[in-house]
Scaffold this motif. Sequence first.
Motif, PDB file in Angstrom:
ATOM      1  N   HIS A 246       0.847  -1.183   0.000  1.00 21.85           N
ATOM      2  CA  HIS A 246       0.000   0.000   0.000  1.00 21.85           C
ATOM      3  C   HIS A 246       0.890   1.242   0.000  1.00 21.85           C
ATOM      4  O   HIS A 246       1.600   1.502   0.977  1.00 21.85           O
ATOM      5  CB  HIS A 246      -0.905   0.017   1.241  1.00 21.85           C
ATOM      6  CG  HIS A 246      -1.802  -1.173   1.339  1.00 21.85           C
ATOM      7  ND1 HIS A 246      -3.010  -1.253   0.697  1.00 21.85           N
ATOM      8  CD2 HIS A 246      -1.654  -2.351   2.017  1.00 21.85           C
ATOM      9  CE1 HIS A 246      -3.591  -2.421   0.971  1.00 21.85           C
ATOM     10  NE2 HIS A 246      -2.774  -3.105   1.764  1.00 21.85           N
ATOM     11  N   GLU A 247       0.833   2.001  -1.090  1.00 25.76           N
ATOM     12  CA  GLU A 247       1.657   3.198  -1.236  1.00 25.76           C
ATOM     13  C   GLU A 247       0.755   4.430  -1.346  1.00 25.76           C
ATOM     14  O   GLU A 247      -0.204   4.432  -2.123  1.00 25.76           O
ATOM     15  CB  GLU A 247       2.538   3.073  -2.483  1.00 25.76           C
ATOM     16  CG  GLU A 247       3.187   4.350  -2.984  1.00 25.76           C
ATOM     17  CD  GLU A 247       4.021   5.074  -1.941  1.00 25.76           C
ATOM     18  OE1 GLU A 247       3.988   6.326  -1.921  1.00 25.76           O
ATOM     19  OE2 GLU A 247       4.713   4.399  -1.136  1.00 25.76           O
ATOM     20  N   GLN A 248       1.067   5.457  -0.561  1.00 30.99           N
ATOM     21  CA  GLN A 248       0.188   6.622  -0.530  1.00 30.99           C
ATOM     22  C   GLN A 248       0.250   7.475  -1.790  1.00 30.99           C
ATOM     23  O   GLN A 248      -0.722   8.147  -2.151  1.00 30.99           O
ATOM     24  CB  GLN A 248       0.510   7.492   0.685  1.00 30.99           C
ATOM     25  CG  GLN A 248       1.871   8.140   0.677  1.00 30.99           C
ATOM     26  CD  GLN A 248       2.091   9.042   1.891  1.00 30.99           C
ATOM     27  OE1 GLN A 248       1.147   9.381   2.599  1.00 30.99           O
ATOM     28  NE2 GLN A 248       3.334   9.411   2.145  1.00 30.99           N
TER      29      GLN A 248
ATOM     30  N   VAL B   3       8.391  -7.123  -8.521  1.00 31.00           N
ATOM     31  CA  VAL B   3       7.173  -7.271  -7.720  1.00 31.00           C
ATOM     32  C   VAL B   3       6.072  -7.847  -8.601  1.00 31.00           C
ATOM     33  O   VAL B   3       5.865  -7.375  -9.723  1.00 31.00           O
ATOM     34  CB  VAL B   3       6.748  -5.899  -7.144  1.00 31.00           C
ATOM     35  CG1 VAL B   3       5.422  -6.006  -6.402  1.00 31.00           C
ATOM     36  CG2 VAL B   3       7.832  -5.363  -6.222  1.00 31.00           C
ATOM     37  N   PRO B   4       5.358  -8.859  -8.136  1.00 34.90           N
ATOM     38  CA  PRO B   4       4.323  -9.470  -8.965  1.00 34.90           C
ATOM     39  C   PRO B   4       3.264  -8.458  -9.392  1.00 34.90           C
ATOM     40  O   PRO B   4       2.919  -7.543  -8.631  1.00 34.90           O
ATOM     41  CB  PRO B   4       3.719 -10.540  -8.054  1.00 34.90           C
ATOM     42  CG  PRO B   4       4.768 -10.816  -7.037  1.00 34.90           C
ATOM     43  CD  PRO B   4       5.499  -9.535  -6.832  1.00 34.90           C
ATOM     44  N   PRO B   5       2.721  -8.608 -10.603  1.00 35.83           N
ATOM     45  CA  PRO B   5       1.661  -7.709 -11.060  1.00 35.83           C
ATOM     46  C   PRO B   5       0.479  -7.728 -10.091  1.00 35.83           C
ATOM     47  O   PRO B   5       0.082  -8.778  -9.596  1.00 35.83           O
ATOM     48  CB  PRO B   5       1.271  -8.293 -12.422  1.00 35.83           C
ATOM     49  CG  PRO B   5       2.470  -9.069 -12.861  1.00 35.83           C
ATOM     50  CD  PRO B   5       3.088  -9.619 -11.614  1.00 35.83           C
ATOM     51  N   GLY B   6      -0.062  -6.565  -9.815  1.00 29.22           N
ATOM     52  CA  GLY B   6      -1.231  -6.472  -8.949  1.00 29.22           C
ATOM     53  C   GLY B   6      -0.923  -6.361  -7.479  1.00 29.22           C
ATOM     54  O   GLY B   6      -1.831  -6.112  -6.676  1.00 29.22           O
ATOM     55  N   ALA B   7       0.347  -6.518  -7.093  1.00 31.37           N
ATOM     56  CA  ALA B   7       0.686  -6.462  -5.665  1.00 31.37           C
ATOM     57  C   ALA B   7       0.738  -5.024  -5.146  1.00 31.37           C
ATOM     58  O   ALA B   7       0.572  -4.800  -3.948  1.00 31.37           O
ATOM     59  CB  ALA B   7       2.023  -7.153  -5.404  1.00 31.37           C
ATOM     60  N   LEU B   8       0.976  -4.059  -6.033  1.00 34.32           N
ATOM     61  CA  LEU B   8       1.146  -2.674  -5.609  1.00 34.32           C
ATOM     62  C   LEU B   8      -0.164  -1.909  -5.759  1.00 34.32           C
ATOM     63  O   LEU B   8      -0.753  -1.874  -6.840  1.00 34.32           O
ATOM     64  CB  LEU B   8       2.238  -2.003  -6.456  1.00 34.32           C
ATOM     65  CG  LEU B   8       2.549  -0.539  -6.178  1.00 34.32           C
ATOM     66  CD1 LEU B   8       3.027  -0.345  -4.752  1.00 34.32           C
ATOM     67  CD2 LEU B   8       3.584  -0.021  -7.181  1.00 34.32           C
ATOM     68  N   ARG B   9      -0.625  -1.316  -4.659  1.00 37.44           N
ATOM     69  CA  ARG B   9      -1.836  -0.491  -4.659  1.00 37.44           C
ATOM     70  C   ARG B   9      -1.425   0.955  -4.386  1.00 37.44           C
ATOM     71  O   ARG B   9      -0.894   1.259  -3.311  1.00 37.44           O
ATOM     72  CB  ARG B   9      -2.820  -0.965  -3.575  1.00 37.44           C
ATOM     73  CG  ARG B   9      -3.121  -2.468  -3.619  1.00 37.44           C
ATOM     74  CD  ARG B   9      -4.047  -2.831  -4.739  1.00 37.44           C
ATOM     75  NE  ARG B   9      -4.211  -4.275  -4.844  1.00 37.44           N
ATOM     76  CZ  ARG B   9      -5.075  -4.986  -4.132  1.00 37.44           C
ATOM     77  NH1 ARG B   9      -5.841  -4.393  -3.227  1.00 37.44           N
ATOM     78  NH2 ARG B   9      -5.168  -6.296  -4.319  1.00 37.44           N
ATOM     79  N   LEU B  10      -1.693   1.830  -5.345  1.00 32.77           N
ATOM     80  CA  LEU B  10      -1.299   3.226  -5.238  1.00 32.77           C
ATOM     81  C   LEU B  10      -2.444   4.075  -4.683  1.00 32.77           C
ATOM     82  O   LEU B  10      -3.606   3.680  -4.709  1.00 32.77           O
ATOM     83  CB  LEU B  10      -0.873   3.748  -6.607  1.00 32.77           C
ATOM     84  CG  LEU B  10       0.349   3.046  -7.214  1.00 32.77           C
ATOM     85  CD1 LEU B  10       0.545   3.490  -8.661  1.00 32.77           C
ATOM     86  CD2 LEU B  10       1.604   3.327  -6.397  1.00 32.77           C
ATOM     87  N   GLY B  11      -2.093   5.266  -4.185  1.00 29.71           N
ATOM     88  CA  GLY B  11      -3.098   6.162  -3.624  1.00 29.71           C
ATOM     89  C   GLY B  11      -3.735   5.631  -2.353  1.00 29.71           C
ATOM     90  O   GLY B  11      -4.890   5.927  -2.057  1.00 29.71           O
TER      91      GLY B  11
END
Length: 402
Positions: free
Chosen positions: A37-39, A124-132
Amino acid sequence: MAPSPSGTPRIAVVGGGIGGLATAAFLDRAGLSCTVHEQAPAITEVGAGLVLAPNAVRLLRRIGAMDRLRGRAVPLDVGWEFRRWADGRVLSAENLAEACERLYGERTYAVHRADLVAAVAAAVPPGALRLGRRCTSVSVRGDGAELRFADGSVVGADVVIGADGVHSAVRAAVLGTEQQTPATYSGICAFRATVPAERAPDFARRPAQTLWIGPGHHLVHYPVSGRRAVNLVAFAPAGDYTVESWSATADVEEFLAEFAGWDPRLQDLVRHAGRPGRWALLDRAPLTRWSRGPVTLLGDAAHPMFPFFAQGAAQSIEDAAVLARCLADDPGDPAAALRRYERQRIARTTRLQEVSHARAHVNHLPDGPEQEARDAALAGADPLVANGWIYAHDAEADPAAV
């Protein structure tokens, strides 16, 4: 909270910087999945350059990041090149091209932070990073935890990893707000900038890490981005400046004024910098623990350190590798895995915090007998060997060694 259908822990990583992304990459390599989870709404070019020593390089190679950095990361031929502030006289220099790989099995590289983030993010696997996704708090609930976000959403997890920097929102879940040692301003501020290679003097374009040291100040430069630019980072008294932000800026004139009277060649280099960044260095005493139940800390959230040994990013990467292995070895008891991770890492990072802190005084001595003794000591020093405890370390093979 119900466990994940696969029986493996649901892992939430808060923070999508180098440490958080490296954690996701090493977890994937260990057969575990996570959500980062990245802001920020996008992963953008933030910061400037950094030096990758062998202890970081050997780990990055295992997740394929060094292959992705080929042509962008600059192998350094010379390092620890100390120069006197007034005339640029070389006080000491280390032949990295000949010695580094022989001693530690890897070269030392200079890289733009954006290139490193992109190289690690590609692992990093696709879909693992959630922005905002700005996490505002974490609460321990039995064997798990809940993460609350600025948009009002709540997410459950079996493991929460706070890789959210010196202003960590996760830290309160570990220490409690009343037990947190507040960060204090160090009295030092940093300037950062890049200079296009075609506008930089010859001495700055070499594949060398150079440190100019003088009264109350020092400046470091090295090439990045495949030698297409020169990175500058400089340290000076902060005065009443207390802004700690990667996005804060200054004027070139302010930067130049801090180095008035220094070697004209250095002034010429600074004069060609774009609008420099400027931030105040925060000081925080080492923590005595990083974990509470299913929640732990990583990188600057756990052990912010002055950048004078160029180990901030490296220690985040080491944390990520050790944490992934601990969780993979004991996925059924995440709390025990986090305790083991903390035991294996805390002594080493505390030592690095302490030596990095002490270096500011050494670099910034005013001219006089103490400075002359320092310069004489530098002439006879071998920092590559003396700091073998940093560079020889393989966090995956011997994580407990410090």
